[in-house]
Design a protein around this motif. Structure first.
Motif, PDB file in Angstrom:
ATOM      1  N   ASP A 197       5.364 -15.649   4.402  1.00 18.50           N
ATOM      2  CA  ASP A 197       6.520 -15.394   4.843  1.00 18.50           C
ATOM      3  C   ASP A 197       7.135 -13.844   5.353  1.00 18.50           C
ATOM      4  O   ASP A 197       7.852 -13.910   6.281  1.00 18.50           O
ATOM      5  CB  ASP A 197       7.697 -15.710   3.690  1.00 18.50           C
ATOM      6  N   ALA A 198       6.214 -12.982   4.718  1.00 20.83           N
ATOM      7  CA  ALA A 198       6.547 -11.649   5.283  1.00 20.83           C
ATOM      8  C   ALA A 198       5.236 -10.813   5.439  1.00 20.83           C
ATOM      9  O   ALA A 198       4.213 -11.219   5.175  1.00 20.83           O
ATOM     10  CB  ALA A 198       7.218 -10.731   4.176  1.00 20.83           C
ATOM     11  N   PRO A 199       5.300  -9.867   6.507  1.00 17.47           N
ATOM     12  CA  PRO A 199       3.906  -9.267   6.878  1.00 17.47           C
ATOM     13  C   PRO A 199       3.262  -8.506   5.737  1.00 17.47           C
ATOM     14  O   PRO A 199       4.283  -8.125   4.956  1.00 17.47           O
ATOM     15  CB  PRO A 199       4.448  -8.382   7.934  1.00 17.47           C
ATOM     16  N   LEU A 200       2.169  -8.479   5.625  1.00 18.33           N
ATOM     17  CA  LEU A 200       1.501  -7.702   4.521  1.00 18.33           C
ATOM     18  C   LEU A 200       1.451  -6.404   4.986  1.00 18.33           C
ATOM     19  O   LEU A 200       1.085  -5.922   6.073  1.00 18.33           O
ATOM     20  CB  LEU A 200       0.020  -8.157   4.348  1.00 18.33           C
ATOM     21  N   ARG A 201       1.387  -5.324   3.809  1.00 20.90           N
ATOM     22  CA  ARG A 201       1.210  -4.056   4.271  1.00 20.90           C
ATOM     23  C   ARG A 201      -0.355  -3.848   3.980  1.00 20.90           C
ATOM     24  O   ARG A 201      -1.247  -3.877   3.054  1.00 20.90           O
ATOM     25  CB  ARG A 201       1.764  -3.165   3.035  1.00 20.90           C
ATOM     26  N   LEU A 202      -1.177  -3.663   5.324  1.00 19.28           N
ATOM     27  CA  LEU A 202      -2.385  -3.547   5.347  1.00 19.28           C
ATOM     28  C   LEU A 202      -2.963  -2.224   5.598  1.00 19.28           C
ATOM     29  O   LEU A 202      -4.044  -1.703   5.452  1.00 19.28           O
ATOM     30  CB  LEU A 202      -2.915  -4.430   6.397  1.00 19.28           C
ATOM     31  N   LEU A 203      -1.958  -1.233   6.290  1.00 18.88           N
ATOM     32  CA  LEU A 203      -2.524  -0.177   6.589  1.00 18.88           C
ATOM     33  C   LEU A 203      -2.494   0.895   5.547  1.00 18.88           C
ATOM     34  O   LEU A 203      -1.715   0.304   4.494  1.00 18.88           O
ATOM     35  CB  LEU A 203      -1.697   0.672   7.787  1.00 18.88           C
ATOM     36  N   ASN A 204      -3.259   1.916   5.458  1.00 18.65           N
ATOM     37  CA  ASN A 204      -3.130   2.842   4.426  1.00 18.65           C
ATOM     38  C   ASN A 204      -3.810   1.958   2.997  1.00 18.65           C
ATOM     39  O   ASN A 204      -3.640   2.447   1.821  1.00 18.65           O
ATOM     40  CB  ASN A 204      -1.857   3.403   3.732  1.00 18.65           C
ATOM     41  N   THR A 205      -4.574   1.073   3.214  1.00 17.43           N
ATOM     42  CA  THR A 205      -5.248   0.655   1.893  1.00 17.43           C
ATOM     43  C   THR A 205      -6.819   1.157   2.076  1.00 17.43           C
ATOM     44  O   THR A 205      -7.279   1.277   2.894  1.00 17.43           O
ATOM     45  CB  THR A 205      -5.208  -1.112   2.038  1.00 17.43           C
ATOM     46  N   PRO A 206      -7.163   1.090   0.930  1.00 10.78           N
ATOM     47  CA  PRO A 206      -8.771   1.534   0.820  1.00 10.78           C
ATOM     48  C   PRO A 206      -9.849   0.483   1.590  1.00 10.78           C
ATOM     49  O   PRO A 206     -10.532   1.034   2.045  1.00 10.78           O
ATOM     50  CB  PRO A 206      -9.068   1.411  -0.664  1.00 10.78           C
ATOM     51  N   GLY A 207      -9.427  -0.830   1.440  1.00 12.79           N
ATOM     52  CA  GLY A 207     -10.099  -1.624   2.224  1.00 12.79           C
ATOM     53  C   GLY A 207     -10.446  -1.588   3.499  1.00 12.79           C
ATOM     54  O   GLY A 207     -11.464  -1.558   4.201  1.00 12.79           O
TER      55      GLY A 207
END
Lengths: 280, 263
Positions: free
Chosen positions: A142-152
């Motif tokens: 439903d909503a965009p994920l926070r993907l930047l600034n993640t360790p992965g």
């Protein structure tokens, strides 16, 4: 050989080698020695080990050394695991496709680190391509994920930079494996899997080692990816960068770069041992 | 085809998608008409390429980077080719040790080389100058030239040069007419890698940044920390185009296998 000829041959050797040797001693070795020596000096110029004492007894700084090594090791392990099958395909299966495959491997090496981190940002930003797929096109979220600034993501970006080096060094060792040893195992009734795990893999262990050390060394020194993509990692290079930029504690930065240098020298020593064993 | 082979090929294809995708999106974004990098791309334009030429720091730093890469590459050839010629024929333990030493800048963390050189070169009086940048870049480019020239010259049988010498050619003529043409692929590969290494370098150049000595990557990094507009994408795409042209030309002239010895 007459004596004069021998002497002039010596002279010629010296003349060929001297420029590069002198250049690197003056502009490569001396800066590094000078930098390390600064970490052993107090303000008034006497020798001290106090910086290392306080650095190595501080939980925060010890944690940073551990984090640097663990992150590099993780990136190295992932790179080698990904690289092996690709190197195997390149050497054993690709045939006429090997030219294009090598081209595809080298092409990313020609792109700047800035371009690649920018690419990751474009892909994984809130309004990036991946969120666009997940939310709008596929409707999974439903909503965009926070993907930047993640360790992965930071790890993926580091692997992206380093994995071609691993592929190329594993491929060069695979190329040298005597196929008759594998054929022998197959003929004697071993399955293809068993042949791979008991013949091919052990024979390429040294290549994996060389590739792994190479990747580990580069990973240990890299910081641009972590500066731009975050991920919350605190590593030695990142801290040196911050010390230089904001805190301006140059003695601390010298101490950290000496520690980083010692790790690099240890890797170089390991690499030389491996190469010597391959030669023998 | 067996099942394992199919699995291997699928894995390889996925690997190359992983390798190419972050680069491809940047190329796509560089043609967007929007003011920010986002998907879907609303329309196409060349305006971000035009923006490169309007933003003076890009142009100034591009000029610095080009000059720097040329100087570092030429210096690396002048210093490195003679050493490589000697070391590829030498068999002693000393020669191996010297080769290891000459290649060792590749194994040291760039950030440490940059940080240490800044202080040392300032002490020598170079300060933050173009000359200082040239010196440090030569340190990191030299190993590439030595490595590629050594690799190529090792595969050349000494008999060619011996024949020329026996037939009465001087050492200089032998070098010019026999050795040089034979090692040219190594020199070309070394120059290519040296040029690209210098041109892309950020960790070392970063420490020598000033209005006069900022290189293109340093300016791009500073720009990216404040703005996210697609001019960085356009600039990166141009850079990639140039690098690919250089690689294709080198490959046509000398073959791609020779290029891989450098990595």
């Amino acid at each position: 050989m007459p004596k004069t000829a021998h002497v002039s041959a010596r002279m010629r050797q010296a003349l060929l080698l001297a420029p590069s040797l002198i250049f690197l001693v003056v502009f490569f070795v001396m800066p590094l020695v000078d930098n390390s020596s600064r970490s052993f000096m107090t303000e008034d110029g006497s020798l001290t080990l106090a910086r290392y004492g306080s650095f190595l007894s501080d939980r925060f700084y010890l944690g940073i050394i551990v984090e640097t090594v663990v992150l590099s090791a993780a990136v190295t392990a992932i790179s080698v695991l990904i690289a092996y099958p690709v190197a195997y395909v390149l050497v054993r299966k690709a045939g006429r496709l090997s030219g294009p495959i090598i081209f595809l491997l080298i092409a990313p090496l020609l792109t700047s680190i800035i371009m690649r981190t920018y690419g990751w940002q474009v892909l994984f930003a809130r309004r990036g391509l991946v969120n666009q797929w997940l939310v709008t096109d596929l409707g999974i979220l439903d909503a965009p994920l926070r993907l930047l600034n993640t360790p992965g993501l930071a790890i993926a970006a580091l692997v992206h930079v380093l994995v071609p080096f691993a592929v190329l060094s594993i491929a060069s060792v695979l190329q040298g494996v005597d196929r008759r040893l594998e054929e022998g195992a197959l003929m004697l009734g071993a399955s293809r899997f068993r042949t791979f795990f008991e013949v091919t893999l052990p024979l390429t262990m040294d290549g994996i080692g060389t590739g792994a050390i190479l990747v580990f060394m580069i990973a240990n020194g890299s910081f641009v990816t972590l500066v731009l993509l975050g991920g919350g990692f605190q590593t030695l290079p990142l801290l040196i960068y911050q010390q230089f930029n904001t805190t301006r504690d140059f003695a601390l930065a010298s101490t950290m770069s000496t520690i980083l240098l010692v790790i690099a020298l240890a890797c170089l020593w390991l690499q030389l041992r491996l190469v010597r064993r391959q030669g023998a | 085809m067996r099942l394992t082979d199919i699995a291997l090929w699928i894995f390889t294809a996925a690997f190359f998608i992983f390798m190419i995708l972050p680069i491809a999106v940047v190329v796509v974004i560089s043609f967007t008409s929007a003011g920010y990098a986002s998907f879907p791309v609303p329309g196409w334009s060349f305006k971000w390429f035009a923006r490169i030429f309007e933003y003076q720091p890009f142009i100034d730093s591009l000029w610095v980077s080009l000059q720097l890469a040329v100087v570092a590459t030429v210096a690396s050839c002048l210093l490195g080719i003679p050493a490589a010629l000697h070391l590829s024929r030498a068999r002693s333990g000393w020669a191996t040790a010297i080769t290891t030493f000459l290649l060792s800048p590749l194994s040291m963390p760039m950030i440490v080389i940059g940080f240490a050189s800044l202080f040392f070169l300032s002490w020598l009086g170079f300060g933050i100058s173009f000359a200082a940048l040239c010196i440090v870049h030569t340190v990191i480019c030299l190993p590439y030239v030595i490595r590629t020239v050594t690799a190529v010259y090792r595969s050349v049988p000494p008999a060619y040069e011996e024949a020329a010498l026996i037939l009465g050619a001087s050492r200089l003529t032998t070098f010019r007419e026999v050795t040089l043409p034979l090692i040219r692929p190594g020199i070309a590969a070394g120059c290519l890698f040296s040029f690209l290494t210098s041109f892309d370098n950020l960790p070392v150049s970063y420490f020598f940044g000033s209005a006069q000595t900022n290189t293109l990557p340093v300016v791009m990094l500073a720009y990216m920390e404040h703005q996210f507009d697609p001019s960085i994408a356009a600039l990166s795409s141009l850079q990639l185009l140039l690098a690919v042209i250089a690689l294709v030309v080198a490959e046509r002239l000398y073959g791609i296998e020779k290029m891989t010895v450098a990595t």
